[in-house]
Scaffold this motif. Structure first.
Motif, mmCIF file in Angstrom:
data_model
loop_
_atom_site.group_PDB
_atom_site.id
_atom_site.type_symbol
_atom_site.label_atom_id
_atom_site.label_comp_id
_atom_site.label_asym_id
_atom_site.label_seq_id
_atom_site.Cartn_x
_atom_site.Cartn_y
_atom_site.Cartn_z
ATOM 1 N N VAL A 1 42.923 43.051 42.748
ATOM 2 C CA VAL A 1 43.288 41.634 42.699
ATOM 3 C C VAL A 1 44.038 41.282 41.420
ATOM 4 N N ASP A 2 44.520 42.281 40.684
ATOM 5 C CA ASP A 2 45.162 41.998 39.397
ATOM 6 C C ASP A 2 46.376 41.094 39.558
ATOM 7 N N ASP A 3 47.244 41.400 40.508
ATOM 8 C CA ASP A 3 48.434 40.571 40.719
ATOM 9 C C ASP A 3 48.106 39.284 41.456
ATOM 10 N N TRP A 4 47.089 39.322 42.265
ATOM 11 C CA TRP A 4 46.739 38.167 43.099
ATOM 12 C C TRP A 4 45.913 37.137 42.327
ATOM 13 N N LEU A 5 44.727 37.518 41.864
ATOM 14 C CA LEU A 5 43.838 36.582 41.172
ATOM 15 C C LEU A 5 43.840 36.775 39.666
ATOM 16 N N GLY A 6 44.247 37.960 39.207
ATOM 17 C CA GLY A 6 44.311 38.207 37.771
ATOM 18 C C GLY A 6 43.270 39.216 37.312
ATOM 19 N N ARG B 1 50.816 40.435 48.716
ATOM 20 C CA ARG B 1 51.642 39.236 48.950
ATOM 21 C C ARG B 1 50.904 38.061 48.318
ATOM 22 N N PHE B 2 50.944 38.059 46.998
ATOM 23 C CA PHE B 2 50.061 37.178 46.243
ATOM 24 C C PHE B 2 50.686 35.832 45.881
ATOM 25 N N GLN B 3 52.011 35.690 46.011
ATOM 26 C CA GLN B 3 52.641 34.442 45.594
ATOM 27 C C GLN B 3 52.218 33.300 46.517
#
Length: 554
Positions: A314-319, A423-425
């Motif tokens: 989830v690094d790119d998605w939630l951090g 697809r985190f944006q």
């Protein structure tokens, strides 16, 4: 000579302005030096090195040239026409819990057909129909909430088993995550039991999902009543057995608000970690049954096992901070053993790891930005897409009950999490793009089935689509069914609210998904109903035979 910031930025991301007066001379000069056998060191520093050595194909776009193998190409393509999830393969970062790479761009699925206006309208209408009425949610929610509060009070005040007096309830599952479809009639409640420090031993051949739990040292605490002969190993069968006994005692004296109906306990299922209670919904038009899965779970606070220690991707998605927050929390172990026959005693007393509390947090804080879904201006369609996928899975199970008996809604939920991770944006999940977003999610799910690889979102070593858990024949059938739905305009969406099949339910959906399963209770009721019908028919046949014999004798 000092280069402009714009040109430096273009060199970094691999995108050059086609009309730039400086880009063409530099590119031509680099090509000439390369043909003349220029120094490898100078070539190594060149921003066009990859273009020269790999002969990368250049795709022309208005005012830009994009190197298709550069990461920016995926971003440009996604913004321009985000149709096929297969065009953006997930990247694998060792040790970071990332999704394994499922193939290159050139091995992707065929491009989705353009979404017609009719299909777009159908998807939006079906999403609208899947929203639950607030009155139904309030009515069933109040009934379950009263049951939960009364049960917790009973357990805390009971004198039969003091170990169950210190519990932490957790409401989870689709009803509490706001992704339930059809009707709010299934609820899941985990009762966390605090334990001394545990030694967590992974079982072999189960890919990090099942464990034996032993105390780090002998204790005189209340948990002693649930230990095996070695006075260290915590028994799963003893815990679930005592929970059933206490709940049976509780419902004998519990009164439903208004005095309408009674909660009853369903038959015990061998591989289910839940004690299931059911009640006929008061004043329901269609004799609707509400079911509640009550799951006792050990609450381990000493850290996650090695198989899941890296945390979800989830690094790119939630951090990264959120991932560290997740992995610093305690985890649950539910009293569930693996499927199979001739299991050893250790396997029969095993526990399965559960991340239901983490999944609930991810469903609530699902945005790339903290402002997602905080107001009408920042709404997204993530949960709507998951509801639509669950609806499609339910429809497929109804149409092909025997072929897809291993398919569960948790397969769709796992694929959904993987899609969100790459697809985190938030802009991609704009409510106005619901048809495109759903077709993307469906394409992702089809790709996982086609590759036979659907990793557990928290325990990456476990593959839900491995032959051990999902037979190859069923997986091939699922791939074809998903492809048919995706390319033929979702034929199942023309059917209103498919009912669960009367046959083909797996022995327990929990076997494939974790501690809880949305359709578990429905399948249990199905088997009970079939058993009842069988015995009624047997009795009728016997009675007719006796009457015929008497008449023939006379």
């Amino acid at each position: 000579m000092k280069r402009s910031p714009a040109l430096q930025k273009a060199e970094v991301v691999g995108v050059m302005d086609a009309d730039s007066p400086r880009s063409k001379p530099r590119k031509r000069a680099v090509l000439e030096r390369h043909q003349a056998g220029d120094s490898p060191d100078r070539l190594e520093k060149s921003p066009f090195k990859e273009l020269i050595e790999n002969k990368t194909r250049v795709v022309a776009t208005p005012k830009k040239k994009v190197l298709i193998d550069e990461p920016v190409a995926d971003v440009v393509r996604e913004k321009k026409n985000p149709v096929s999830p297969a065009l953006t393969p997930a990247k694998h970062v060792a040790g970071n819990g990332a999704v394994p790479n499922l193939g290159s761009v050139h091995e992707a699925l065929e491009l989705d057909p353009p979404i017609s206006q009719e299909l777009s309208k159908l998807i939006k209408q079906r999403a609208k129909d899947l929203r639950l009425r607030q009155t139904d949610k309030s009515r069933s929610g109040a009934l379950v909430s009263h049951l939960k509060d009364s049960l917790i009070e009973f357990l805390k005040n009971n004198t039969d088993q003091p170990y169950f007096t210190d519990i932490t309830p957790l409401c989870c599952g689709s009803s509490y995550e706001m992704v339930k479809i059809n009707s709010p009639n299934e609820f899941d409640i985990i009762l966390g039991l605090k334990t001394p420090r545990l030694v967590i031993t992974e079982l072999e051949d189960y890919h990090g999902l099942f464990y034996n739990l032993t105390l780090s040292r002998r204790t005189r605490g209340d948990i002693r009543a649930f230990l095996l002969e070695d006075d260290l190993t915590v028994s799963a069968t003893k815990i679930i057995g005592e929970m059933r006994r206490l709940i049976r005692k509780f419902i004998r004296t519990y009164k439903v608000p208004g005095g309408k109906g009674n909660w009853v306990m369903t038959r015990k299922r061998l591989t289910s970690p839940a004690v299931t209670l059911e009640i006929l919904m008061p004043d329901a038009k269609d004799d609707e049954i509400i079911s509640v899965d009550i799951v006792p779970a050990l609450q381990a606070e000493q850290g996650w096992p090695q198989a899941a220690r890296a945390g979800p991707n989830v690094d790119d998605w939630l951090g990264k901070n959120i991932r560290h927050k997740f992995t610093s929390q305690f985890i649950y172990f539910v009293a569930k053993r693996p499927k199979g026959r001739n299991l050893s005693d250790d396997v029969k007393e095993s526990w399965r790891i559960s991340f239901s509390h983490i999944e609930k947090q991810m469903m609530f804080d699902h945005g790339n930005r903290k402002t997602c879904c905080q107001g009408s201006a920042t709404k997204c369609c993530r949960k709507l897409c998951l509801r639509l996928l669950k609806y499609l899975i339910e429809g497929l199970k109804q149409r092909y009950p025997s072929e897809l008996q291993h398919l569960t809604s948790y397969h769709g939920k796992t694929s959904f999490f993987h899609t969100l991770s790459h697809r985190f944006q938030d802009t991609f999940w704009n409510p106005g793009q619901l048809p495109t977003c759903f077709m993307t999610l469906l394409g992702d799910f089809e790709r996982y089935a086609q590759n036979g690889l659907l990793p557990h979102f928290f325990v990456q070593r476990h593959n839900f689509f491995s032959p051990q858990h999902f037979p190859k024949r069923s997986l091939t059938f699922l791939t074809k069914a998903l492809h048919e739905q995706r390319t033929l305009g979702l034929p199942l969406f023309h059917i209103q609210r498919p009912e669960l099949p009367l046959q083909g339910c797996p022995a327990s959906h929990i076997d494939e998904v974790g501690p809880l399963a949305e359709d578990n209770n429905a399948c249990g009721r199905t088997r009970d109903e079939l058993t009842y019908v069988f015995w009624v028919l047997a009795f009728i046949v016997l009675a007719v035979g006796v009457i015929y014999a008497l008449l023939f004798k006379n």
